[in-house]
Design a protein around this motif. Structure first.
Motif: not given
Lengths: 408, 125
Positions: A74, A77, A209, A290-291, A294
């Motif tokens: 996190t 990110f 982002e 999150i992965e 990403e």
């Protein structure tokens, strides 16, 4: 970005109701969840279900490591400098309430001012509105322009040297307007240098982002469930330099160093604010979300949304009786379009669309002051995410044609 | 889909008893704030009877048509009769099952009317 293959990861998109597929256009309320996130969450319950931080045995340490790894994920990110700046809460609402309850008890004093904005979600308006009078603090807010954007020009009239907390949303959940966070933070700091500045990033984090430390704010809040993660997990980033202003919000297990009969000693950030057993599986699932984001890349996600927005706008322009709230330039808004149809209540629009499983939001979207400021009782809202296609938009407009036919 | 039957749409587009009463016992307003719906009702009560009703407001097709059908039916009924009505009564106007999120739209007018009768009775005492 391959939307067709992305859609295969979302089990709910294969569901049929009334023999028709689901057209999900309510991602601003909550996003759908990919199978990878669901499996990761399940993995905790199936393989290393144990409480974290306290077991002296393998599976507890495994669970702790998985949980803490997500803090690191996190941190990266959101471009934070330090994983200790990441606090896991229940949702954005809890993150914001945590800040409010913590700041009034110590940092804010009688006569100080808290400034919010009229386009906030209720969760970033009501806590300040309600708690300010209890502590003798003055509550004020910035208005909106006719375009449905934050009226930045009036900021210098509302914010004063006494403004100790300034809190605003990075992206409106109604108008979709993207605020220039850097610029707003700068303007506030110029008037009140030591002001505690909070950014509600619930609608920003899933779509673009974010550089929390670059923004220059003191705290940023968002929710896992709007960005492919499980419900029941929120994020609160608090800058290391500002965390000293916060008193504990919840007392209990996990946040304690030592307890004596007459006093207690507390842990440091972030554990100070994570009292009690957290939603361990949820946090672990959130890490996977999150992965997943990403892997696609936030820039591509944003580009996809602008494409869908542009496509929707071009179709909306043919409907003279539909009014869109907020900026007309897709680059200036998040993946959300709220609108009103002349003579038809938003609930009737949503109800008729539901006949074709087109899921949209109707009402005031937890932003009643904003609707009041725009002088409309309610609006209908469509919102997009990585799995939204142009076909979904086409289906939506076929539904709108049906709505108009019913009420013609 | 028969929620938006012709009769419902007719009452929405041409609501009966829409407006004000010159002579009234009481005026009551209530709303489903989150929907942005409000219904305001004037009621004239006489000898335990609902003599006349008029309403104003903004809302969805369900809340407005419900108010229209309810005021049409309840004019001339006894206060006790109206007070005894449950939500099921207004649901019947729609001839179909209302989803949970829409029941509050349908029942708003009955709530306003019953509230008006309770307070109207107090006023007439």
């Amino acid at each position: 970005m391959d939307v067709t293959s992305i859609r295969k990861d979302f089990p709910q998109l294969t569901r049929f109701i009334r023999n028709k597929p689901i057209v999900y256009l309510d991602s601003a309320a909550t996003s759908l969840k990919p199978i990878q996130v669901l499996e990761k969450e399940d993995e905790y319950y199936k393989k290393y279900c144990a409480n974290i931080f306290r077991g002296i045995y393998d599976i507890s340490e495994e669970a702790t490591a998985e949980y803490e790894a997500v803090r690191e994920i996190t941190k990266n990110f959101f471009h934070s400098n330090d994983a200790n700046e990441i606090i896991f809460t229940r949702n954005t609402t809890e993150s914001l309430n945590l800040l409010a309850y913590s700041l009034y008890r110590g940092y804010l004093h009688k006569g100080d001012e808290v400034v919010s904005t009229i386009l906030e979600h209720h969760s970033n308006f009501v806590p300040w509105q309600q708690l300010s009078p209890e502590y003798g603090v003055v509550f004020n807010y910035i208005g909106v322009t006719n375009e449905g954007e934050l009226d930045v020009q009036s900021l210098s009239k509302v914010v004063t040297a006494k403004t100790k907390v300034f809190t605003f949303t990075a992206v409106s959940n109604v108008s979709g307007a993207i605020a220039d966070v850097y610029d707003i933070v700068k303007r506030v700091r110029k008037i009140s240098p030591s002001c505690f500045i909070i950014v509600d990033a619930a609608q920003a984090a899933p779509h673009m982002e974010i550089h929390v430390s670059g923004w220059g704010a003191d705290a940023v809040a968002c929710s896992s469930h709007k960005m492919l993660g499980p419900t029941g997990i929120g994020v609160l980033w608090v800058s290391a330099r500002s965390s000293g202003h916060l008193k504990p919000f919840l007392y209990g297990g996990e946040m304690i160093k030592a307890v004596y009969k007459d006093r207690s000693e507390f842990k440091e950030m972030p554990h100070l604010f994570e009292a009690g057993t957290p939603h361990i599986a949820g946090v672990i699932g959130f890490g996977k979300a999150i992965e997943y984001l990403e892997k696609i890349g936030m820039e591509k996600i944003r580009r996809h949304e602008v494409d869908i927005l542009s496509y929707a706008f071009s179709k909306f322009s043919k409907y003279k009786d539909i009014t869109i709230i907020g900026p007309k330039d897709p680059r200036k808004r998040g993946g959300v379009i709220a609108f009103t149809v002349k003579g038809i209540h938003s609930h009737d629009v949503a109800q008729i669309l539901n006949e074709d499983n087109i899921c949209i939001r109707a009402g005031n979207h937890c932003a009643m002051p904003f609707h009041t400021a725009l002088n409309i009782p309610s609006s209908a809202r469509i919102s997009f995410y990585i799995y939204t296609t142009r076909d979904d938009i086409d289906t939506f407009f076929r539904g709108i044609d049906r709505v108009k036919k019913v009420f013609s | 889909m028969d929620l938006y039957r012709e009769i419902v749409l007719d009452h929405y587009k041409h609501p009966r008893n829409f407006g004000n009463l010159a002579k009234k016992t009481i005026t009551i307003e209530d709303g489903n704030v989150t929907c942005g719906d409000t219904i305001e009702m004037d009621v004239l009560m006489k000898n335990g009877m609902v003599e006349d009703i008029a309403f104003r407001g903004i809302g969805c097709a369900i809340s407005i048509s419900s108010a229209s059908m309810l005021t049409e039916e309840m004019k001339g009924k006894s206060v006790n009769e109206v007070m005894a009505l449950s939500a099921d009564h207004v649901f019947k106007y729609f001839g179909t099952t209302l989803t949970p999120s829409r029941t509050k739209c349908a029942v708003l007018s009955l709530e306003v009317l019953q509230k008006a009768l309770v307070q109207g009775k107090e006023r007439l005492k």
